[in-house]
Design a protein around this motif. Structure first.
Motif, mmCIF file in Angstrom:
data_model
loop_
_atom_site.group_PDB
_atom_site.id
_atom_site.type_symbol
_atom_site.label_atom_id
_atom_site.label_comp_id
_atom_site.label_asym_id
_atom_site.label_seq_id
_atom_site.Cartn_x
_atom_site.Cartn_y
_atom_site.Cartn_z
ATOM 1 N N LYS A 1 0.831 -1.210 0.000
ATOM 2 C CA LYS A 1 0.000 0.000 0.000
ATOM 3 C C LYS A 1 0.866 1.260 0.000
ATOM 4 C CE LYS A 1 -2.539 0.325 3.630
ATOM 5 N NZ LYS A 1 -3.554 0.427 4.692
ATOM 6 N N LEU A 2 1.938 1.242 0.781
ATOM 7 C CA LEU A 2 2.823 2.409 0.857
ATOM 8 C C LEU A 2 3.574 2.620 -0.456
ATOM 9 C CD1 LEU A 2 4.194 1.973 4.479
ATOM 10 C CD2 LEU A 2 2.428 3.570 3.683
ATOM 11 N N THR B 1 2.508 1.833 -3.355
ATOM 12 C CA THR B 1 1.520 2.390 -4.290
ATOM 13 C C THR B 1 1.424 3.899 -4.110
ATOM 14 O OG1 THR B 1 0.263 0.336 -4.343
ATOM 15 C CG2 THR B 1 -0.925 2.340 -4.949
ATOM 16 N N ARG B 2 1.429 4.341 -2.872
ATOM 17 C CA ARG B 2 1.382 5.785 -2.595
ATOM 18 C C ARG B 2 2.662 6.476 -3.066
ATOM 19 N NH1 ARG B 2 -2.537 8.141 0.255
ATOM 20 N NH2 ARG B 2 -4.066 6.822 1.299
ATOM 21 N N ARG C 1 2.479 6.951 -6.658
ATOM 22 C CA ARG C 1 1.561 8.049 -6.973
ATOM 23 C C ARG C 1 2.289 9.393 -6.833
ATOM 24 N NH1 ARG C 1 -2.859 7.192 -3.507
ATOM 25 N NH2 ARG C 1 -3.467 5.595 -4.982
ATOM 26 N N ALA D 1 -0.468 13.998 -2.583
ATOM 27 C CA ALA D 1 0.048 12.629 -2.593
ATOM 28 C C ALA D 1 1.053 12.417 -1.469
ATOM 29 C CB ALA D 1 0.683 12.321 -3.954
ATOM 30 N N GLY E 1 -0.879 12.276 1.841
ATOM 31 C CA GLY E 1 -1.534 10.984 2.013
ATOM 32 C C GLY E 1 -0.564 9.914 2.481
ATOM 33 N N LEU E 2 0.632 9.904 1.923
ATOM 34 C CA LEU E 2 1.666 8.961 2.346
ATOM 35 C C LEU E 2 2.060 9.213 3.793
ATOM 36 C CD1 LEU E 2 3.784 6.755 1.751
ATOM 37 C CD2 LEU E 2 5.258 8.588 0.855
ATOM 38 N N GLU F 1 -0.648 7.993 6.185
ATOM 39 C CA GLU F 1 -0.707 6.536 6.241
ATOM 40 C C GLU F 1 0.382 5.984 7.169
ATOM 41 O OE1 GLU F 1 -2.592 3.116 5.469
ATOM 42 O OE2 GLU F 1 -3.151 4.915 4.368
#
Length: 90
Positions: free
Chosen positions: A10-11, A13-14, A17, A48, A51-52, A55
């Motif tokens: 998931k990280l 993917t961020r 991004r 972006a 968001g990272l 998370e």
């Protein structure tokens, strides 16, 4: 940092991004894009990154502050996060 390893997919993917947003910003600048388009790309890249950050911070709080049994370690981790956020907010 078990949460980082556990959430690696998931990280990453961020992170990808973020890389895409920064690449789009670079492309906009190289293409002499309108300043409004450049500002939009800057805002997208910032979003972006934010968001990272949220998370990873969420996982860190859950594992290294909330779940920490030692009051001393918990206080030290909480203070470290406060200092981090002071720098991040600048």
């Amino acid at each position: 940092m078990a949460h980082v390893n556990r959430d690696k997919k998931k990280l990453l993917t961020r992170v990808r991004r973020v890389a895409g947003q920064v690449a789009a910003l670079e492309h906009a600048l190289e293409a002499d894009a309108d300043c409004a388009d450049v500002l939009i790309q800057i805002a997208a890249a910032k979003g972006a990154i934010h968001g990272l950050m949220m998370e990873v911070l969420s996982g860190h709080l859950a594992e290294h502050v909330v779940a920490e049994a030692s009051p001393t370690k918990r206080a030290r981790e909480a203070q470290a996060i406060v200092e981090l956020l002071k720098g991040y907010a600048k």
